[in-house]
Design an enzyme around this catalytic site. Structure first.
Site, PDB file in Angstrom:
ATOM      1  CG  ASP A  17      -0.158   0.238   2.533  1.00 54.94           C
ATOM      2  OD1 ASP A  17       1.085   0.288   2.503  1.00 54.94           O
ATOM      3  OD2 ASP A  17      -0.813   0.393   3.577  1.00 54.94           O
ATOM      4  CG  ASP A  74      -3.211   2.578   5.228  1.00 57.04           C
ATOM      5  OD1 ASP A  74      -4.348   2.278   4.816  1.00 57.04           O
ATOM      6  OD2 ASP A  74      -2.415   1.756   5.720  1.00 57.04           O
ATOM      7  CG  ASP A 105       1.555   3.217   4.758  1.00 55.56           C
ATOM      8  OD1 ASP A 105       0.507   2.763   5.208  1.00 55.56           O
ATOM      9  OD2 ASP A 105       2.470   2.499   4.281  1.00 55.56           O
TER      10      ASP A 105
HETATM   11  N1  CTP Z   1       0.990   1.007  11.484  1.00 53.06           N
HETATM   12  C1  CTP Z   1       0.451   1.463  12.653  1.00 53.06           C
HETATM   13  N2  CTP Z   1      -0.858   1.271  12.934  1.00 53.06           N
HETATM   14  C2  CTP Z   1      -1.659   0.656  12.045  1.00 53.06           C
HETATM   15  C3  CTP Z   1      -1.132   0.200  10.837  1.00 53.06           C
HETATM   16  C4  CTP Z   1       0.209   0.390  10.576  1.00 53.06           C
HETATM   17  O1  CTP Z   1       1.169   2.041  13.450  1.00 53.06           O
HETATM   18  N3  CTP Z   1      -2.932   0.494  12.342  1.00 53.06           N
HETATM   19  C5  CTP Z   1       2.418   1.223  11.207  1.00 53.06           C
HETATM   20  C6  CTP Z   1       3.135  -0.102  11.112  1.00 53.06           C
HETATM   21  O2  CTP Z   1       3.768  -0.395  12.321  1.00 53.06           O
HETATM   22  C7  CTP Z   1       4.142   0.161  10.039  1.00 53.06           C
HETATM   23  C8  CTP Z   1       3.644   1.381   9.277  1.00 53.06           C
HETATM   24  O3  CTP Z   1       2.543   1.872   9.991  1.00 53.06           O
HETATM   25  O4  CTP Z   1       5.350   0.487  10.634  1.00 53.06           O
HETATM   26  C9  CTP Z   1       3.254   1.036   7.881  1.00 53.06           C
HETATM   27  O5  CTP Z   1       2.384  -0.067   7.873  1.00 53.06           O
HETATM   28  P1  CTP Z   1       2.163  -0.985   6.617  1.00 53.06           P
HETATM   29  O6  CTP Z   1       1.677  -0.188   5.484  1.00 53.06           O
HETATM   30  O7  CTP Z   1       1.314  -2.126   7.047  1.00 53.06           O
HETATM   31  O8  CTP Z   1       3.610  -1.612   6.345  1.00 53.06           O
HETATM   32  P2  CTP Z   1       4.810  -1.126   5.430  1.00 53.06           P
HETATM   33  O9  CTP Z   1       6.016  -1.208   6.274  1.00 53.06           O
HETATM   34  O10 CTP Z   1       4.517   0.184   4.800  1.00 53.06           O
HETATM   35  O11 CTP Z   1       4.896  -2.283   4.364  1.00 53.06           O
HETATM   36  P3  CTP Z   1       4.323  -2.243   2.854  1.00 53.06           P
HETATM   37  O12 CTP Z   1       5.415  -1.609   2.070  1.00 53.06           O
HETATM   38  O13 CTP Z   1       4.079  -3.643   2.451  1.00 53.06           O
HETATM   39  O14 CTP Z   1       3.076  -1.440   2.885  1.00 53.06           O
HETATM   40 MN    MN Z   2      -0.355   0.823   5.531  1.00 52.77          MN
HETATM   41 MN    MN Z   3       2.721   0.493   3.737  1.00 51.15          MN
END
Ligand code: CTP
Ligand code: MN
Ligand code: MN
Length: 531
Positions: free
Chosen positions: A337, A455, A339
């Protein structure tokens, strides 16, 4: 014939009577950008002399190499001139307190360095470049490795992918079995291996390395000896593992739901689509856009979405700050995703912003699904309760026009509106219009857009640094930051604040650097948080 001026050899240079630490020499900071960050060079001053060391340091830096002034975990190549491997090891042990239980940096001759300078890039090590080490015990050198991910520097240059992939499968399987302890043990083991600057080829180099339990060591040993691990192979073949992994890859589906469907006999996405099973709105969207959402989001797509989000936010609040967080901030080239963190220097201005932004983007046909959670409400399938935060946020699915990814013209104000997708051109808007589970194959093939998970997190300015640290990840890095804060500093850390239990007060921070300083930790930049 060396390319470089050679310092006259001093007779006494071989003796350890040098007035200053021979391993720490003058080294110009060199303002050139590092091009080859994965290689960390440490030049041994002994028999090289300080002025030649400075000269070589500067030369390498100019060519984009990373030269470390001191021996550290990030050194991958210890370069020396006219020393044997044994001599260099002795020096490292005596002068730098390097102990033998950690990692191995390669001990190499100046010839490798000179050839790299000639080529203008790091060259593969050949046997002739390596210094001979006769004492076997001394072949393993290193500095102590912390069991806390927040005290390690973990880039994306994983030298042990074969091993970490295997451990990751066991971690995933443990997670799908809701075995939290085993999930953490395998995740920690995998993370430690990711942080090593060398490829593990024999068990001896893992002596004394933390976070490697008996089970993980057995797995590693088997792979080193046989090329694969039977347990891992059998997990991969396991029907429950395969099905739960498939179902949890659907947006909105956690382990419990996936397990329930598995027990009800469902095995494939098509079977799920054909079933009468009641789905949440989130799962409905997850299933509708499944084929798109499992394709990793590229960096180019993330940047494009960044421009769209910025355009939308600035429409309502021109001075708001939008920051890319998550994996892309850690310099990953793809992710599941994108963020974003959104804030405004004048606290309070950000209130209500998310509703304006999302409503506008919906009218522009940019949003396929959105779920705004206001403050203290959370619904992610996260294992760790303290990781939840209370920010206003939106879990969404963007409708990204495909051609815009390749020919976006940045900084053209009118371009933003042209990015908007014609609403009527879509094949169904979960959460807004259609809720069909079945996307016809033809429609899916012909469509000129891609569904992308995004997100958006709104943080008040005073909490922004904590929010940024918390949303940059990786998940294990975050987890260990909190664990470290609690155990060593008696502080409570989350994505909003840091509370000092001894002083009984919150510690404000305007930057991530300040947070690391509060915790007494060396600052670790995002690219080294890929634990
Ligand atoms: N996070 C959080 N609370 C949430 C969801 C996520 O604090 N409800 C934090 C996670 O700990 C993470 C960061 O936000 O460190 C990003 O989350 P995520 O998008 O799930 O992971 P990524 O590390 O960005 O991996 P990807 O590249 O696959 O998206
Ligand atoms: Mn995320
Ligand atoms: Mn992410």
């Amino acid at each position: 014939m060396p390319l470089l001026p050679r310092k006259k050899r001093r007779k006494d240079a071989a003796l350890s009577t040098e007035p200053r630490d021979p391993l720490v020499g003058g080294n110009s900071p060199g303002g050139t950008a590092v091009k080859f960050g994965e290689v960390g060079i440490f030049l041994v001053e002994r028999r090289m002399g300080s002025s030649r060391r400075s000269f070589l340091t500067e030369l390498a830096q100019k060519k984009g190499f990373r030269v470390e002034e001191h021996m550290s975990e990030s050194v991958t190549h210890v370069v020396s001139e006219n020393n044997t491997g044994d001599e260099v090891l002795d020096l490292l042990e005596k002068q730098n307190g390097v102990c033998r239980t950690g990692f191995t940096a390669a001990l190499v001759d100046i010839a490798w360095f000179t050839e790299c300078m000639g080529a203008g890039r790091p060259l593969e090590l050949e046997t002739r470049h390596r210094l001979q080490v006769t004492r076997v015990a001394a072949a393993v050198i290193g500095v102590p490795i912390s069991p806390y991910a927040c005290q390690r520097r973990t880039t994306l240059n994983n030298k042990n992918r074969l091993l970490t992939d295997a451990l990751k499968i066991l971690a995933e399987n443990a997670e799908l079995c809701e075995s939290e302890g085993r999930y953490l043990a395998f995740t920690r083991a995998s993370s430690i291996l990711k942080s090593l600057p060398y490829n593990v080829t024999r068990m001896e180099v893992l002596q004394g390395i933390p976070s490697l339990g008996d089970h993980s060591r057995k797995v590693i040993k088997e792979i080193l000896e046989d090329g694969l691990c039977r347990e891992v192979e059998s997990v991969i073949q396991n029907a429950r593992y395969q099905t739960l992994k498939l179902f949890t890859s659907i947006f909105g589906v956690g382990v419990k739901t996936a397990d329930k469907w598995y027990r009800e006999g469902l095995r494939t996405i098509d079977e799920l689509r054909a079933s009468k099973i009641k789905l949440t709105k989130e799962q409905e969207a997850g299933l509708l856009y499944y084929e798109d959402l499992i394709v990793p989001v590229t960096r180019a797509e993330a940047d494009l979405i960044g421009q769209i989000v910025e355009g939308a936010v600035h429409r309502f609040l021109p001075t708001a700050i939008i920051t890319l967080a998550g994996g892309f901030r850690r310099e990953k080239q793809s992710g599941h995703d994108v963020d974003f963190l959104i804030t405004h220097p004048e606290e309070g201005k950000e209130e209500g912003l998310i509703y304006q932004v999302i409503s506008w983007m919906v009218t522009q046909g940019l949003i396929l699904y959105d779920d705004i959670t206001d403050n203290s409400y959370h619904k992610l399938k996260n294992k760790e309760p303290e990781i939840f935060d209370h920010f206003t946020k939106c879990f969404s699915i963007f409708k990204l026009k495909k051609e815009t990814v390749n020919n976006i013209e940045p900084n053209r104000p009118n371009n933003r509106d042209s990015l908007a997708v014609n609403v009527t051109g879509g094949i169904g808007l979960a959460g807004h219009a259609e809720t069909t589970r079945q996307v016809s194959a033809a429609a899916a093939r012909d469509k000129n857009w891609k569904a992308v998970r995004v997100d958006l997190v709104i943080a008040p300015f005073g909490q922004y640094a904590y929010a940024l640290l918390g949303w940059t990840g990786s998940q294990l890095f975050e987890r260990d930051l909190r664990r470290y804060a609690k155990h060593f500093k008696h502080m409570g850390l989350n994505s909003h604040s840091l509370f000092d239990n001894e002083q009984n007060k919150f510690l404000p921070a305007a930057t991530e650097e300040e947070i690391f300083a509060h915790l007494g930790l060396d600052y670790i930049p995002p690219r080294e948080r890929n634990a």
